[in-house]
Design a protein around this motif. Structure first.
Motif, mmCIF file in Angstrom:
data_model
loop_
_atom_site.group_PDB
_atom_site.id
_atom_site.type_symbol
_atom_site.label_atom_id
_atom_site.label_comp_id
_atom_site.label_asym_id
_atom_site.label_seq_id
_atom_site.Cartn_x
_atom_site.Cartn_y
_atom_site.Cartn_z
ATOM 1 N N MET A 107 82.319 36.311 34.561
ATOM 2 C CA MET A 107 83.433 35.535 35.115
ATOM 3 C C MET A 107 84.054 34.745 33.969
ATOM 4 S SD MET A 107 83.416 32.503 37.942
ATOM 5 C CE MET A 107 84.610 31.189 37.726
ATOM 6 N N PRO A 108 85.353 34.907 33.749
ATOM 7 C CA PRO A 108 86.000 34.126 32.689
ATOM 8 C C PRO A 108 86.211 32.683 33.138
ATOM 9 C CG PRO A 108 87.617 35.496 33.798
ATOM 10 C CD PRO A 108 86.269 35.847 34.386
ATOM 11 N N ALA A 109 86.344 31.802 32.175
ATOM 12 C CA ALA A 109 86.682 30.406 32.475
ATOM 13 C C ALA A 109 88.015 30.367 33.226
ATOM 14 C CB ALA A 109 86.783 29.606 31.183
ATOM 15 N N GLN A 110 88.172 29.340 34.028
ATOM 16 C CA GLN A 110 89.398 29.163 34.817
ATOM 17 C C GLN A 110 90.004 27.800 34.480
ATOM 18 O OE1 GLN A 110 90.420 31.778 36.952
ATOM 19 N NE2 GLN A 110 88.719 32.769 35.880
ATOM 20 N N ALA A 135 90.023 33.469 45.616
ATOM 21 C CA ALA A 135 89.916 34.537 46.614
ATOM 22 C C ALA A 135 90.268 35.912 46.057
ATOM 23 C CB ALA A 135 90.791 34.221 47.826
ATOM 24 N N ALA A 136 91.100 35.980 45.024
ATOM 25 C CA ALA A 136 91.455 37.287 44.463
ATOM 26 C C ALA A 136 90.212 38.051 44.020
ATOM 27 C CB ALA A 136 92.420 37.119 43.298
ATOM 28 N N CYS A 137 89.214 37.333 43.543
ATOM 29 C CA CYS A 137 87.961 37.994 43.129
ATOM 30 C C CYS A 137 86.853 37.819 44.172
ATOM 31 C CB CYS A 137 87.478 37.449 41.790
ATOM 32 S SG CYS A 137 88.517 37.954 40.403
ATOM 33 N N HIS A 138 86.687 36.615 44.690
ATOM 34 C CA HIS A 138 85.560 36.325 45.578
ATOM 35 C C HIS A 138 85.860 36.573 47.049
ATOM 36 C CE1 HIS A 138 82.868 34.875 42.502
ATOM 37 N NE2 HIS A 138 83.871 34.200 41.978
ATOM 38 N N GLY A 139 87.060 37.051 47.354
ATOM 39 C CA GLY A 139 87.408 37.423 48.712
ATOM 40 C C GLY A 139 87.814 36.255 49.586
ATOM 41 N N GLU A 171 85.783 43.801 46.232
ATOM 42 C CA GLU A 171 85.471 44.832 45.242
ATOM 43 C C GLU A 171 85.498 44.272 43.826
ATOM 44 O OE1 GLU A 171 87.932 48.257 45.706
ATOM 45 O OE2 GLU A 171 87.331 48.559 47.787
ATOM 46 N N SER A 172 86.066 43.081 43.658
ATOM 47 C CA SER A 172 86.206 42.482 42.328
ATOM 48 C C SER A 172 85.188 41.400 42.014
ATOM 49 C CB SER A 172 87.600 41.881 42.181
ATOM 50 O OG SER A 172 88.578 42.873 42.353
ATOM 51 N N GLY A 173 84.561 40.829 43.033
ATOM 52 C CA GLY A 173 83.635 39.734 42.780
ATOM 53 C C GLY A 173 82.692 39.516 43.941
ATOM 54 N N PRO A 174 81.595 38.834 43.679
ATOM 55 C CA PRO A 174 80.558 38.653 44.687
ATOM 56 C C PRO A 174 80.910 37.611 45.741
ATOM 57 C CG PRO A 174 79.967 37.434 42.734
ATOM 58 C CD PRO A 174 81.214 38.217 42.391
ATOM 59 N N PRO A 175 80.229 37.700 46.871
ATOM 60 C CA PRO A 175 80.395 36.666 47.893
ATOM 61 C C PRO A 175 79.692 35.393 47.447
ATOM 62 C CG PRO A 175 78.650 38.152 48.540
ATOM 63 C CD PRO A 175 79.248 38.714 47.278
ATOM 64 N N HIS A 181 71.728 27.566 42.814
ATOM 65 C CA HIS A 181 72.941 27.267 42.057
ATOM 66 C C HIS A 181 73.460 25.918 42.548
ATOM 67 C CE1 HIS A 181 72.927 31.623 41.216
ATOM 68 N NE2 HIS A 181 73.562 31.273 40.124
ATOM 69 N N ALA A 182 73.092 24.874 41.844
ATOM 70 C CA ALA A 182 73.536 23.526 42.205
ATOM 71 C C ALA A 182 75.054 23.426 42.055
ATOM 72 C CB ALA A 182 72.844 22.502 41.311
ATOM 73 N N ASP A 183 75.617 22.380 42.612
ATOM 74 C CA ASP A 183 77.062 22.188 42.537
ATOM 75 C C ASP A 183 77.562 22.250 41.091
ATOM 76 O OD1 ASP A 183 76.803 21.850 45.253
ATOM 77 O OD2 ASP A 183 77.424 19.738 45.261
ATOM 78 N N GLY A 184 76.795 21.691 40.186
ATOM 79 C CA GLY A 184 77.188 21.694 38.779
ATOM 80 C C GLY A 184 77.363 23.088 38.219
ATOM 81 N N ALA A 185 76.631 24.065 38.744
ATOM 82 C CA ALA A 185 76.763 25.440 38.266
ATOM 83 C C ALA A 185 78.168 25.980 38.541
ATOM 84 C CB ALA A 185 75.710 26.337 38.915
ATOM 85 N N PHE A 186 78.755 25.583 39.652
ATOM 86 C CA PHE A 186 80.116 26.010 39.962
ATOM 87 C C PHE A 186 81.102 25.371 38.972
ATOM 88 C CE2 PHE A 186 77.942 26.877 43.928
ATOM 89 C CZ PHE A 186 78.510 28.061 44.342
ATOM 90 N N HIS A 187 80.878 24.088 38.668
ATOM 91 C CA HIS A 187 81.750 23.405 37.704
ATOM 92 C C HIS A 187 81.661 24.071 36.329
ATOM 93 C CE1 HIS A 187 83.019 19.892 40.116
ATOM 94 N NE2 HIS A 187 81.883 20.118 40.752
ATOM 95 N N VAL A 188 80.443 24.383 35.893
ATOM 96 C CA VAL A 188 80.257 25.045 34.596
ATOM 97 C C VAL A 188 80.911 26.420 34.606
ATOM 98 C CG1 VAL A 188 78.529 26.044 33.027
ATOM 99 C CG2 VAL A 188 78.179 23.757 33.982
ATOM 100 N N ALA A 189 80.753 27.173 35.691
ATOM 101 C CA ALA A 189 81.348 28.511 35.770
ATOM 102 C C ALA A 189 82.860 28.442 35.644
ATOM 103 C CB ALA A 189 80.949 29.194 37.075
ATOM 104 N N VAL A 190 83.472 27.489 36.303
ATOM 105 C CA VAL A 190 84.933 27.364 36.249
ATOM 106 C C VAL A 190 85.374 26.917 34.856
ATOM 107 C CG1 VAL A 190 86.915 26.062 37.146
ATOM 108 C CG2 VAL A 190 85.189 26.963 38.720
ATOM 109 N N ARG A 191 84.689 25.953 34.285
ATOM 110 C CA ARG A 191 85.077 25.426 32.971
ATOM 111 C C ARG A 191 84.779 26.392 31.829
ATOM 112 N NH1 ARG A 191 88.393 23.759 34.428
ATOM 113 N NH2 ARG A 191 88.466 22.063 35.876
ATOM 114 N N SER A 192 83.595 27.009 31.844
ATOM 115 C CA SER A 192 83.138 27.780 30.683
ATOM 116 C C SER A 192 83.017 29.270 30.939
ATOM 117 C CB SER A 192 81.768 27.255 30.245
ATOM 118 O OG SER A 192 81.842 25.880 29.954
#
Length: 131
Positions: free
Chosen positions: A103-106, A54-58, A65-69, A80-91
């Motif tokens: 977006m940096p890895a988390q 939420a700090a970035c995505h609200g 102001e820091s990240g998209p909805p 954006h399939a579910d796997g895209a969210f997993h990849v975004a968080v990991r990589s």
């Protein structure tokens, strides 16, 4: 070298630099979000989202102001399939829809939390007409 080649190269280089330097700044893209009654998995996801995203995505993935909805047609499952969210968080993910930057890895977010966050985002998306 043909006459006029260097000036043409200089013009192309300046145009490319201008596109980078003068690209639109990220704007606060905040959408109205209706949060439905959530499943147990999505409730866990809402808590994990609030803690990690939420700090970035609200709040409620409505953007900031820091990240998209994430409650936006760009993130519908067919794009954006579910796997895209997993990849975004990991990589991490290179910015490609918005001007907020990459977006940096988390790495601190567990796989179970990511699954719950995706369930939360998908349920809220459906409640807001994104299928």
């Amino acid at each position: 070298m043909p006459k006029g080649f260097l000036p043409a190269v200089a013009i192309v280089a300046l145009a490319a630099a201008a596109l980078v330097w003068f690209r639109p700044a990220p704007s606060a893209t905040v959408v109205d979000v209706t949060v439905p009654a959530l499943s147990a998995e999505a409730r866990r996801g809402a808590a994990a989202f609030a803690a990690h995203c939420a700090a970035c995505h609200g709040a409620n993935a409505a953007g900031s102001e820091s990240g998209p909805p994430l409650i936006h047609p760009i993130y519908e499952p067919s794009h954006h399939a579910d796997g895209a969210f997993h990849v975004a968080v990991r990589s991490g993910v290179r910015a490609h829809h918005w001007g907020f930057g990459n977006m940096p890895a988390q790495p601190h977010v567990s796989d179970a939390e990511v699954a719950d966050i995706v369930a939360y985002v998908r349920e809220v998306q459906r409640a807001n007409g994104i299928r």
